[in-house]
Design an enzyme around this catalytic site. Structure first.
Site, PDB file in Angstrom:
ATOM      1  N   ASP A 167       0.825  -1.207   0.000  1.00 28.25           N
ATOM      2  CA  ASP A 167       0.000   0.000   0.000  1.00 28.25           C
ATOM      3  C   ASP A 167       0.863   1.264   0.000  1.00 28.25           C
ATOM      4  O   ASP A 167       1.968   1.256  -0.553  1.00 28.25           O
ATOM      5  CB  ASP A 167      -0.947  -0.063   1.222  1.00 28.25           C
ATOM      6  CG  ASP A 167      -2.267   0.618   0.955  1.00 28.25           C
ATOM      7  OD1 ASP A 167      -2.257   1.839   0.754  1.00 28.25           O
ATOM      8  OD2 ASP A 167      -3.309  -0.063   0.933  1.00 28.25           O
TER       9      ASP A 167
ATOM     10  N   SER B  95     -11.603  -1.069  -0.563  1.00 26.76           N
ATOM     11  CA  SER B  95     -10.309  -0.963   0.120  1.00 26.76           C
ATOM     12  C   SER B  95     -10.395  -1.430   1.555  1.00 26.76           C
ATOM     13  O   SER B  95      -9.421  -1.918   2.109  1.00 26.76           O
ATOM     14  CB  SER B  95      -9.859   0.499   0.164  1.00 26.76           C
ATOM     15  OG  SER B  95      -9.245   0.859  -1.022  1.00 26.76           O
TER      16      SER B  95
ATOM     17  N   HIS C  81      -3.920   5.430   3.654  1.00 21.41           N
ATOM     18  CA  HIS C  81      -4.648   4.246   3.190  1.00 21.41           C
ATOM     19  C   HIS C  81      -4.117   2.950   3.821  1.00 21.41           C
ATOM     20  O   HIS C  81      -4.884   2.170   4.408  1.00 21.41           O
ATOM     21  CB  HIS C  81      -4.498   4.235   1.668  1.00 21.41           C
ATOM     22  CG  HIS C  81      -5.395   3.347   0.910  1.00 21.41           C
ATOM     23  ND1 HIS C  81      -4.973   2.160   0.376  1.00 21.41           N
ATOM     24  CD2 HIS C  81      -6.686   3.484   0.548  1.00 21.41           C
ATOM     25  CE1 HIS C  81      -5.980   1.601  -0.295  1.00 21.41           C
ATOM     26  NE2 HIS C  81      -7.034   2.387  -0.206  1.00 21.41           N
TER      27      HIS C  81
END
Ligand SMILES: *[C@@H]1O[C@H](CO)[C@@H](O)[C@H](O)[C@H]1NC(C)=O
Ligand SMILES: *[C@@H]1O[C@H](CO)[C@@H](O)[C@H](O)[C@H]1NC(C)=O
Ligand SMILES: *[C@@H]1O[C@H](CO)[C@@H](O)[C@H](O)[C@H]1NC(C)=O
Ligand SMILES: *[C@@H]1O[C@H](CO)[C@@H](O)[C@H](O)[C@H]1NC(C)=O
Length: 840
Positions: free
Chosen positions: A185, A397, A223
């Protein structure tokens, strides 16, 4: 041989340290290549590299006989290889050198895309009194993490039937101990008090900034941290806790800048003996018009992970299905999510409803909980910062890491589960949701399957319980049927076609018969995945619909209409995948149907197709190891294996590259006020789909499903659709201003629960000059021009539109993407479109 000590050295390092650290790359001053070396000719890799005017840097990740080379930027190593081959016709030395080079793949940095974070209204942290279930659980497990009661995906007081159902697993004593998951990520906040104790440094690496630890450095690098918190946030009084709160997480940072294929290939195998699961919430843009697959080198790494990772039990790759449903996007147009090697995870919300963004397709295996339309019911997890939490994590996600957490729990109960055992368990234990949804159809074995939900929602308790008594599957077997050529159809590697059958509205069909002997001859017992590769020319790719029907009459829609996809190049050996035939007897006729809208000026030809069956072996002792081929990407009919030896695999530059740094899905929704929002989908095209089910050939329920979702969006939105482009433009620009202006935060106890834009603020105020600009500069250096934030800065005249108090979650404007890909940009599209896309 000179290479021996070197090789031994590497072997030593990789045994002791687990993961060898890749050398820093210097893309601005050097060209990089991956050389596949054949040592059987007695030529060392150094000598081969020298002959090309390049130097050997290191092994290419974990790929055997693959080496990373570099040369000065002025030297063209590909030309040198050509010259070497020419000289080789006359001189033996040169010939031996040239034959020791099996392939040479130039490396170009490209940006990988996060699954766009979704727009969620900033939640005010209200006191949630009387949450008895959560409180009971907290008491029983001694959880005093302040946000635990709001982590409805763990304990859902309002809708107890909708949660990951992890508490019974904790009760059984499984909390993920001994299992490492890697977040591939944009970084991982390993200094967060909520993650530090569960952080695995050895399995971590930063491929963007070339350092060991995956520190988030850009303002929007939250994220990976959020996803990590879902899996393994520590039970320690900080924020909330993870699904597998005693498991470990590693961070592999690749999304915070452009990387090359060798970096991605290395990342996908990084620390792969100790790391069990790779959590991947990214992929090609979810814009309803991209179609992209991992390059051959990356595919090799994935297959290497499957075959050799985790001591041969196989790395578990978990991919988010994608957030592009409202653009008509489908996970079968993404070569990561439709790979047989990945577990594809879609989303459902806190009431079990499919959210407007979650992509479906025949390759969708399961769904897990994530955000939906209710702004207060997004995923509550750890955030970037030393003690920050967020209430606004969401999208597919966030669904994928919930699945990763469940798999971590299962592996702590049964570490010997192979990558295919995990898939079997997911298929077998998935639970029906929204039984009334028309998208559900029965498989041949009588199990419900839906494109939206896969086999259903993942249930931690059912999964782990089944895992405990699961009989391990036999090794993989496969049957690759030979290609079917239609009307002498051919397609060159550059897409030039001849022959084939013209596609029309009622559909062109072709059948292939699988005989009992085909299976026996390939040691093939039971079916798991079906892959179908097609060669189709079409002037508007999004018009094409593809469906396959099994001998038992079970249809798999492989491609449904995609209104935004205007690519003129058709499908050049594109591989679709279906899990819908799992467990079905494949003997008999399989029929493929390819149809389009039947519009006169938008035509195409069905050139050919082929099908492969993947499953388990009859006799484990006779199982063989799959060798990856690139034949299907070399035109049609595919070249014979002997011919293939002389060809090099298509590289990232030959296939379409990803768009430059940009957003996956910038979708602005003002959920509370229910004011119109924007959809890029043409209202006319979606409201009245012109697809007519062909008589007796299944129904396009898949399409209906999407139409429903899109219609739902459009009902609220289409009034403003014409202004869509303008508003997106303005918001993308103005959001930057918001980030700078809003200074408010709400405290809750020791920990500060911050909504999105505030988290950003804390980092970016004062520090933005150093961090963000570094990132940008980096991209410019690599020729990727116009970093995403720049778009905002330049076009930020409409800040006033944005004073609505909502966290507009975005990674960038999509206005300028695709500059380097040769696909049309929105404003290049034909003028007759009247939706928002056109006015951009
Ligand atoms: C395909 O090509 C062969 C020879 O090139 C020819 O004999 C045959 O008729 C062609 N088939 C079709 C369906 O056009
Ligand atoms: C495509 O390839 C064919 C043969 O391989 C060649 O004749 C043709 O010129 C090529 N077209 C383009 C646009 O490159
Ligand atoms: C569509 O194409 C198929 C195959 O060529 C043909 O059999 C069928 O008659 C065509 N349908 C129409 C409506 O033209
Ligand atoms: C499959 O199709 C072929 C040709 O249409 C036919 O001859 C054969 O009998 C079919 N097989 C089965 C099992 O239906």
């Amino acid at each position: 041989m000179r290479t021996l000590p070197l090789l031994a050295g590497f072997a030593f390092i990789s045994v002791t340290a687990g993961s060898r650290r890749p050398a820093k790359r210097h893309y601005s001053t050097h060209n990089y290549y991956v050389l596949e070396h054949d040592p059987s000719h007695g030529v060392s890799v150094e000598d081969a590299a020298n002959a090309l005017g390049a130097e050997v840097i290191e092994p290419a990740g974990e790929l055997k006989n693959h080496w990373l080379l570099r040369s000065q930027i002025s030297d063209n190593v590909l030309d040198a290889l050509h010259d070497l081959k020419v000289t080789g016709r006359r001189k033996r030395d040169a010939r031996i050198l040239a034959t020791s080079i099996k392939s040479l793949d130039a490396q170009t940095p490209r940006q990988r895309h996060k699954r766009g974070v979704l727009p969620v209204k900033r939640a005010t942290i209200a006191a949630h009194d009387g949450q008895s279930l959560a409180r009971n659980v907290a008491e029983r497990f001694g959880i005093n993490d302040p946000l635990f009661p709001e982590q409805w995906h763990l304990v859902n007081d309002d809708h107890p039937e909708h949660m990951m159902n992890v508490t019974p697993v904790w009760e059984m004593g499984f909390t993920g101990e001994g299992v490492i998951s890697a977040l591939v990520d944009d970084g991982l906040e390993y200094e967060s008090e909520d993650l530090a104790e569960n952080f695995d440094a050895a399995g971590s690496h930063d491929f963007n900034d070339h350092v060991d630890l995956p520190k988030p450095r850009l303002w929007d690098d939250h994220h990976g941290t959020r996803c990590a918190g879902q899996i393994a946030a520590v039970k320690n009084g900080a924020c909330g806790i993870g699904v597998a709160y005693k498991s470990k997480v590693a961070g592999i940072r690749i999304l915070s800048g452009a990387i090359s294929d060798v970096d991605e290939a290395t990342a996908m195998n990084f620390g792969y003996q100790k790391t069990s699961i790779y959590s991947c919430s990214w992929g090609p843009p979810d814009d309803g018009r991209s179609m992209d697959a991992p390059s051959h080198l990356i595919q090799k790494a994935i297959v290497n992970g499957i075959q050799n990772g985790r001591g041969g039990k196989g790395s578990i790759f978990v991919f988010a299905s994608g957030n592009g449903a409202f653009y008509g996007d489908q996970c079968n147009f993404d070569g990561y999510t439709n790979s047989i090697y990945s577990v594809t995870v879609g989303a459902i919300d806190h009431k079990g409803v499919q959210p407007y963004y979650s992509e479906g397709c025949a390759a969708n295996m399961v769904v897990a909980y994530s955000s939906g339309e209710d702004k207060n019911k997004a995923i509550v997890t750890t955030d970037m910062g030393k003690n920050a939490c967020t209430h606004v994590h969401g999208g597919t996600s966030a669904a994928a890491p919930n699945a990763v957490g469940v798999f971590a729990l299962a592996l702590s109960a049964r570490p010997e589960l192979s990558w295919r055992d995990i898939q079997h368990l997911a298929v077998k234990t998935a639970q029906l949701v929204n039984a009334g949804d028309k998208d559900w159809q029965l498989t041949a074995g009588g199990q419900p399957f839906s494109y939206k939900y896969g086999f259903g929602k993942l249930d931690a308790y059912e999964f782990v319980k089944a895992a405990q008594k699961w009989t391990l599957v036999k090794p993989q077997a496969w049957v690759e049927m030979s290609a079917v050529q239609l009307n002498n159809g051919t397609m060159t590697v550059n897409g030039t076609t001849s022959g084939g059958i013209q596609i029309n509205k009622s559909g062109v069909r072709s059948s292939m018969e699988i005989m009992e002997g085909d299976l026996k001859g390939h040691n093939f017992e039971t079916l798991e995945h079906v892959t179908v590769t097609v060669w189709i020319s079409h002037s508007v790719r999004g018009d094409v619909e593809v469906e396959i029907v099994s001998p038992n009459g079970i249809p798999s829609v492989l491609a449904s209409k995609r209104p935004s996809d205007r690519d003129p190049n058709g499908f050049q050996g594109w591989r679709f995948m279906s899990v819908k035939h799992w467990g079905e007897n494949p003997v008999g006729n399989w029929t493929i149907q390819v149809s389009d809208q039947g519009k006169e000026d938008r035509v195409g030809h069905f050139i050919g197709w082929k099908m492969s069956l993947w499953g388990s072996a009859i006799d484990a002792s006779k199982a063989t190891t799959y060798q990856l081929s690139f034949a299907d990407r070399m035109g049609f009919p595919p070249p014979h294996p002997s011919e293939l030896a002389t060809l090099s695999p298509p590289t990232a530059t030959q296939t379409k590259s990803y768009a430059k740094p940009t957003v996956v899905s910038t979708h602005i929704v003002d959920l509370e006020a229910e004011t119109p929002t924007i959809s890029l989908t043409t209202p006319t095209a979606t409201i009245s789909p012109s697809v007519e089910p062909s008589a007796g050939f299944g129904t396009w329920t898949f399409n209906d499903g999407f139409a429903d979702a899109i219609l739902h969006m459009l009902r609220q939105t289409w009034v403003l659709a014409i202004l869509g482009g303008f508003v997106i433009f303005a918001i993308a620009g103005g959001a930057t201003l918001i980030y700078r202006r809003r200074v408010s935060r709400e405290s809750r106890g020791e920990y500060t629960a911050v909504a999105d834009e505030e988290a950003v603020l804390m980092r970016s105020t004062g520090a933005e000059g150093s961090t963000t600009n570094l990132g940008r500069q980096d991209r410019h250096e690599r020729g990727d021009d116009e970093g995403d934030d720049d778009a905002g800065d330049e076009h930020a005249p409409q800040g006033s539109l944005l004073n609505n108090g909502y966290a507009v979650e975005f990674h960038s404007g999509f206005l300028e993407d695709d500059e380097n890909t040769g696909t049309p940009r929105y404003h290049d599209e034909p003028p007759h479109r009247t939706d928002g896309a056109d006015s951009v």
